[in-house]
Motif scaffolding. Sequence first.
Motif, PDB file in Angstrom:
ATOM      1  N   PHE A  32       5.876   6.688  -8.576  1.00  0.00           N
ATOM      2  CA  PHE A  32       5.219   7.517  -7.579  1.00  0.00           C
ATOM      3  C   PHE A  32       5.240   8.959  -8.069  1.00  0.00           C
ATOM      4  O   PHE A  32       5.890   9.276  -9.068  1.00  0.00           O
ATOM      5  CB  PHE A  32       5.868   7.377  -6.188  1.00  0.00           C
ATOM      6  CG  PHE A  32       7.253   7.950  -6.080  1.00  0.00           C
ATOM      7  CD1 PHE A  32       7.460   9.264  -5.663  1.00  0.00           C
ATOM      8  CD2 PHE A  32       8.364   7.166  -6.362  1.00  0.00           C
ATOM      9  CE1 PHE A  32       8.742   9.784  -5.548  1.00  0.00           C
ATOM     10  CE2 PHE A  32       9.645   7.678  -6.251  1.00  0.00           C
ATOM     11  CZ  PHE A  32       9.830   8.997  -5.838  1.00  0.00           C
TER      12      PHE A  32
ATOM     13  N   TRP B 111       2.564   6.875  -1.861  1.00  0.00           N
ATOM     14  CA  TRP B 111       1.741   5.915  -2.583  1.00  0.00           C
ATOM     15  C   TRP B 111       2.463   5.651  -3.894  1.00  0.00           C
ATOM     16  O   TRP B 111       3.121   6.546  -4.453  1.00  0.00           O
ATOM     17  CB  TRP B 111       0.384   6.512  -2.890  1.00  0.00           C
ATOM     18  CG  TRP B 111      -0.612   6.459  -1.775  1.00  0.00           C
ATOM     19  CD1 TRP B 111      -0.413   6.056  -0.489  1.00  0.00           C
ATOM     20  CD2 TRP B 111      -1.977   6.830  -1.878  1.00  0.00           C
ATOM     21  NE1 TRP B 111      -1.573   6.151   0.221  1.00  0.00           N
ATOM     22  CE2 TRP B 111      -2.559   6.630  -0.612  1.00  0.00           C
ATOM     23  CE3 TRP B 111      -2.778   7.318  -2.908  1.00  0.00           C
ATOM     24  CZ2 TRP B 111      -3.897   6.892  -0.359  1.00  0.00           C
ATOM     25  CZ3 TRP B 111      -4.105   7.579  -2.643  1.00  0.00           C
ATOM     26  CH2 TRP B 111      -4.656   7.363  -1.386  1.00  0.00           C
TER      27      TRP B 111
ATOM     28  N   LEU C 159      -2.681   4.031 -10.548  1.00  0.00           N
ATOM     29  CA  LEU C 159      -2.786   4.617  -9.214  1.00  0.00           C
ATOM     30  C   LEU C 159      -4.248   4.728  -8.782  1.00  0.00           C
ATOM     31  O   LEU C 159      -4.611   4.341  -7.668  1.00  0.00           O
ATOM     32  CB  LEU C 159      -2.120   5.994  -9.201  1.00  0.00           C
ATOM     33  CG  LEU C 159      -1.977   6.668  -7.848  1.00  0.00           C
ATOM     34  CD1 LEU C 159      -0.787   6.096  -7.094  1.00  0.00           C
ATOM     35  CD2 LEU C 159      -1.815   8.164  -8.027  1.00  0.00           C
TER      36      LEU C 159
ATOM     37  N   TYR D  34      -5.718   2.644  -5.540  1.00  0.00           N
ATOM     38  CA  TYR D  34      -6.116   3.358  -4.332  1.00  0.00           C
ATOM     39  C   TYR D  34      -7.582   3.816  -4.344  1.00  0.00           C
ATOM     40  O   TYR D  34      -8.013   4.506  -3.436  1.00  0.00           O
ATOM     41  CB  TYR D  34      -5.182   4.560  -4.104  1.00  0.00           C
ATOM     42  CG  TYR D  34      -3.772   4.123  -3.808  1.00  0.00           C
ATOM     43  CD1 TYR D  34      -3.419   3.673  -2.545  1.00  0.00           C
ATOM     44  CD2 TYR D  34      -2.800   4.124  -4.805  1.00  0.00           C
ATOM     45  CE1 TYR D  34      -2.131   3.251  -2.268  1.00  0.00           C
ATOM     46  CE2 TYR D  34      -1.499   3.712  -4.537  1.00  0.00           C
ATOM     47  CZ  TYR D  34      -1.173   3.275  -3.273  1.00  0.00           C
ATOM     48  OH  TYR D  34       0.106   2.857  -3.010  1.00  0.00           O
TER      49      TYR D  34
ATOM     50  N   HIS E  43       0.838  -1.210   0.000  1.00  0.00           N
ATOM     51  CA  HIS E  43       0.000   0.000   0.000  1.00  0.00           C
ATOM     52  C   HIS E  43       0.868   1.252   0.000  1.00  0.00           C
ATOM     53  O   HIS E  43       0.602   2.206  -0.713  1.00  0.00           O
ATOM     54  CB  HIS E  43      -0.932   0.016   1.215  1.00  0.00           C
ATOM     55  CG  HIS E  43      -1.897   1.153   1.196  1.00  0.00           C
ATOM     56  ND1 HIS E  43      -1.569   2.416   1.640  1.00  0.00           N
ATOM     57  CD2 HIS E  43      -3.169   1.219   0.757  1.00  0.00           C
ATOM     58  CE1 HIS E  43      -2.617   3.208   1.494  1.00  0.00           C
ATOM     59  NE2 HIS E  43      -3.597   2.510   0.946  1.00  0.00           N
ATOM     60  N   ASP E  44       1.910   1.240   0.817  1.00  0.00           N
ATOM     61  CA  ASP E  44       2.815   2.377   0.913  1.00  0.00           C
ATOM     62  C   ASP E  44       4.232   1.903   0.619  1.00  0.00           C
ATOM     63  O   ASP E  44       4.552   0.730   0.774  1.00  0.00           O
ATOM     64  CB  ASP E  44       2.766   2.977   2.324  1.00  0.00           C
ATOM     65  CG  ASP E  44       1.362   3.393   2.709  1.00  0.00           C
ATOM     66  OD1 ASP E  44       0.799   4.261   2.022  1.00  0.00           O
ATOM     67  OD2 ASP E  44       0.823   2.830   3.681  1.00  0.00           O
TER      68      ASP E  44
END
Length: 187
Positions: free
Chosen positions: A68, A58, A119, A123, A39-40
């Motif tokens: 990123f 993220w 992305l 998310y 997730h991170d």
Amino acid sequence: MTEPTADRPHMPGYGILPADEGGGLLPWEWARQQLAASHDYWVSSVREDGRPHVMPVWGVWLDGALWFSSSLQSRKIHNLAQRPDCVVTTDDARDPVILEGRAERTADRPAIAAFLAALNAKYRTAYGLDFLDPAVNATVRVRPVQAIGLLHTDFRGSPTRWHFPDGTAADRDDPGGAAGPAGADAP
């Protein structure tokens, strides 16, 4: 498509077993899954004076690289512009993947759109392309040069290091779209 080469990392004092003992070397597919599922990510860069800097972001694993974004004014983007070599880790400290690579900033709209779509899907966001306007935000791709992974359940018998020839990842499909190091002017 060539898999990266794998071996046992040098970890003196930890009782690490030879590559053919314990669970053996981990497959690259395991590392790819860890990179995609995280997730991170923690991005480690170096300030001009040599002090380290680490920040969470993220990101997505896409086309054989970790992507990123960050404000052009952020410390990490400033650092990566000066020194594009960096380390990115997954968020799972028990079964980590530690990726050493080179950050490249891109202003290529199709590459940014592909990153943004991935992305948004990952998310569950709905950012528009204007969110990643290269005049305001940097879109960064970190191509792996080397990666290390291990399983906490087989600490002595699972550590694996993968080497990527010329810093290219095994599942990288499209060599286009890069603008060069994170501080380079993008086309």
